[in-house]
Design an enzyme around this catalytic site. Structure first.
Site, short mmCIF file in Angstrom:
data_model
loop_
_atom_site.label_atom_id
_atom_site.label_comp_id
_atom_site.label_asym_id
_atom_site.label_seq_id
_atom_site.Cartn_x
_atom_site.Cartn_y
_atom_site.Cartn_z
N ARG A 13 35.41 -0.71 -1.00
CA ARG A 13 35.44 0.41 -0.05
C ARG A 13 34.23 0.46 0.88
O ARG A 13 34.36 0.86 2.04
CB ARG A 13 35.50 1.75 -0.80
N ARG A 78 27.43 -21.66 -23.80
CA ARG A 78 26.85 -20.31 -23.82
C ARG A 78 25.55 -20.25 -23.01
O ARG A 78 24.58 -19.58 -23.38
CB ARG A 78 26.59 -19.85 -25.26
N SER A 105 15.43 -22.57 -16.74
CA SER A 105 16.52 -21.84 -16.08
C SER A 105 16.02 -20.93 -14.97
O SER A 105 16.68 -20.76 -13.94
CB SER A 105 17.29 -21.02 -17.11
N HIS A 152 13.04 27.08 5.65
CA HIS A 152 13.76 27.73 4.55
C HIS A 152 15.22 28.03 4.93
O HIS A 152 15.85 28.90 4.34
CB HIS A 152 13.07 29.03 4.10
N GLN A 234 7.60 -16.89 -17.87
CA GLN A 234 8.80 -17.66 -17.53
C GLN A 234 9.44 -17.12 -16.27
O GLN A 234 10.07 -17.87 -15.52
CB GLN A 234 9.79 -17.61 -18.70
N SER A 282 41.63 17.91 5.15
CA SER A 282 41.99 18.46 3.85
C SER A 282 43.49 18.30 3.64
O SER A 282 44.28 18.49 4.58
CB SER A 282 41.61 19.95 3.77
N ARG A 296 29.46 11.17 2.12
CA ARG A 296 29.45 9.86 1.46
C ARG A 296 28.05 9.26 1.47
O ARG A 296 27.61 8.64 0.49
CB ARG A 296 30.44 8.92 2.16
N ARG A 322 8.35 -13.49 -21.54
CA ARG A 322 9.66 -12.99 -21.11
C ARG A 322 10.51 -12.58 -22.29
O ARG A 322 10.31 -13.04 -23.41
CB ARG A 322 10.42 -14.02 -20.27
N ARG A 331 21.39 -7.93 -13.05
CA ARG A 331 22.62 -8.41 -12.42
C ARG A 331 23.40 -7.25 -11.78
O ARG A 331 24.14 -7.43 -10.82
CB ARG A 331 23.53 -9.09 -13.44
#
Length: 478
Positions: A13, A78, A105, A152, A234, A282, A296, A322, A331
């Site tokens: 969106r 893994r 890595s 105010h 690391q 509406s 939004r 680490r 992530r």
């Protein structure tokens, strides 16, 4: 098209295609491969057994990523990085023996994160510049239009519509300065090894410290950086993620302030966000013109501001060289902060490009309050004619309360000027009092402040980033 799996609203969106691509799998893993090429090239140039043929083979396969194989390898191993090492090696059999040589890595993971955050900040900077441009045009157009100033959310002294816009712009300029600072100080993690000691590279180069340092310099230069972090474990310090998300949250704060003011002005019917021909305000009330775009902005801004806590806690809870409890969190928290701010700025661009001003409503509200604001000038005029300042102050206080009752309790117009004209203590005619009712007399240096701000503070920025003003703005999806 609906699917049977969850999809982030930021993707479906709100965020732009360019920001979505920046945090896509293709961008991430092609950057990993570019970093492996940069490592191999630097190692070759510094005398390690890496050939030009191997480097060329790797460069020829930067983008043809076999995601099916990568997924199969990760399920088996893994380990996401090793899965992609093997996937890259399958495409580059000659280079397979030297891919990732000496690296850990985080060589690809952390360096890629820094690169993506840099490019994300550059996208954000471009959109900030565009928002400033649109608001600057608006401010200059309405620099002279008097409007009620509020403290105010109670009527205070007059300002102008354009001057108020400069308040929004000034905060965005502060955000832009912060973005520029982050970009100017951003450093690549470099090739530091498993605990940041560079022991693996020192072994490869047979104890030659200068070659280890040159390796990092070459990689940084190829990836477009002038420096690498001086020391690390690391990983690079996770405070970097916190600093960058904090910068994004600062933009969210400024945007939310702007959007909140617009929502209040919409309620006053003075200034409104764009409302399209077929837009429905509406489902139940056909007459509604809800400020949905600004709502939004506020909603997404709240998300980004709250998101800052994620990298803050992550930075605070890393152990020694680490731990891996940062990975799953970053992530989510870092990319989504960028996507949300991207969406916020897209909406701001849309709103600022189509703001609707209602001068007659603004004038009506000004004239309702102007007699109170003119009372001090009226008092000074009467003193010049021989009146007693303290006595006149008390008379205005009493008459103002009477006028206030007429407005609040009886629903009548503000008749303070008529009450003062009828009071012999002031010795002023209705014609003389009416002369005090010119709104422009009460806006101070607003027009001049707008011109000075735009010319001295904003124009140099727009000139410096003129290329970001070219092209079309991102269209809102919803």
């Amino acid at each position: 098209m609906p699917t049977n799996a969850y999809e982030s609203p930021l993707s479906s969106r709100y965020a732009s295609d360019e920001m979505l691509y920046l945090f896509s799998a293709d961008k991430k893993f092609t950057t990993w491969r570019k970093l492996w090429v940069a490592l191999a090239r630097a190692e070759m140039e510094l005398g390690l057994p890496v050939t030009q043929e191997q480097v060329d083979e790797m460069e020829a396969h930067l983008t043809d990523i076999d995601y099916t194989l990568a997924a199969e390898m990760e399920k088996k191993l893994r380990h996401d990085v090793m899965a992609h090492v093997h996937t890259f090696g399958t495409a580059c059999p000659k280079a397979m023996p030297i891919i990732h040589l000496g690296a850990t890595s985080c060589y690809v993971g952390d360096n890629t994160d820094v690169i993506l955050m840099r490019e994300g900040l550059e996208l954000v900077r471009a959109k900030l510049v565009r928002v400033l441009d649109r608001l600057g045009q608006f401010a200059r157009k309405y620099k002279d239009l008097p409007t009620l100033g509020f403290t105010h959310f109670q009527a205070a002294q007059l300002v102008t519509v354009g001057k108020r816009a400069t308040l929004w712009m000034n905060e965005l300029l502060m955000d832009l300065e912060e973005v520029e600072y982050r970009l100017s100080t951003l450093k690549l993690r470099g090739a530091k090894g498993t605990t940041g000691t560079q022991a693996s590279f020192l072994e490869l180069f047979e104890g030659d410290h200068e070659k280890v340092k040159l390796l990092e310099e070459k990689i940084a230069k190829e990836m477009g950086f002038t420096a690498v972090v001086p020391v690390s474990g690391q990983t690079y310090s996770r405070k970097l993620d916190y600093n960058i998300v904090s910068t994004l949250a600062g933009i969210a704060q400024s945007a939310s302030k702007f959007a909140t003011d617009l929502r209040l002005l919409c309620h006053l019917k003075e200034v409104e966000e764009p409302f399209e021909k077929n837009q429905i305000g509406s489902s139940a009330m056909p007459y509604k013109r809800n400020p949905m775009r600004c709502e939004r902005i506020c909603s997404l801004a709240r998300y980004v501001i709250a998101d800052v806590e994620n990298p803050a806690v992550t930075a605070a809870t890393q152990w020694f060289e680490r731990t891996l409890d940062d990975s799953a969190n970053k992530r989510l928290s870092v990319p989504e902060a960028f996507l949300a701010v991207d969406a916020i700025l897209n909406i701001m661009l849309n709103v600022c490009s189509g703001l609707v001003v209602h001068p007659k409503v603004i004038e009506k509200h000004v004239l309702e309050e102007l007699p109170f604001m003119a009372s001090e000038n009226i008092m000074m005029d009467a003193v010049k004619r021989g009146g007693n300042r303290q006595e006149l102050h008390e008379r205005i206080r009493v008459l103002s309360q009477e006028a206030g009752r007429n407005v609040k309790d009886l629903g009548l117009h503000n008749n303070l000027i008529e009450l003062i004209a009828a009071d012999p203590a002031f010795g002023l005619s209705m014609e003389e009092l009416t002369a005090h009712m010119e709104p422009s007399r009460y806006t101070g240096r607003c027009p001049e402040q707008v011109e000075e701000f735009l010319d001295q503070c904003v124009a140099p920025v727009l000139s410096r980033f003129a290329r970001d003003l070219q092209g079309e703005d991102t269209q809102l999806k919803v």
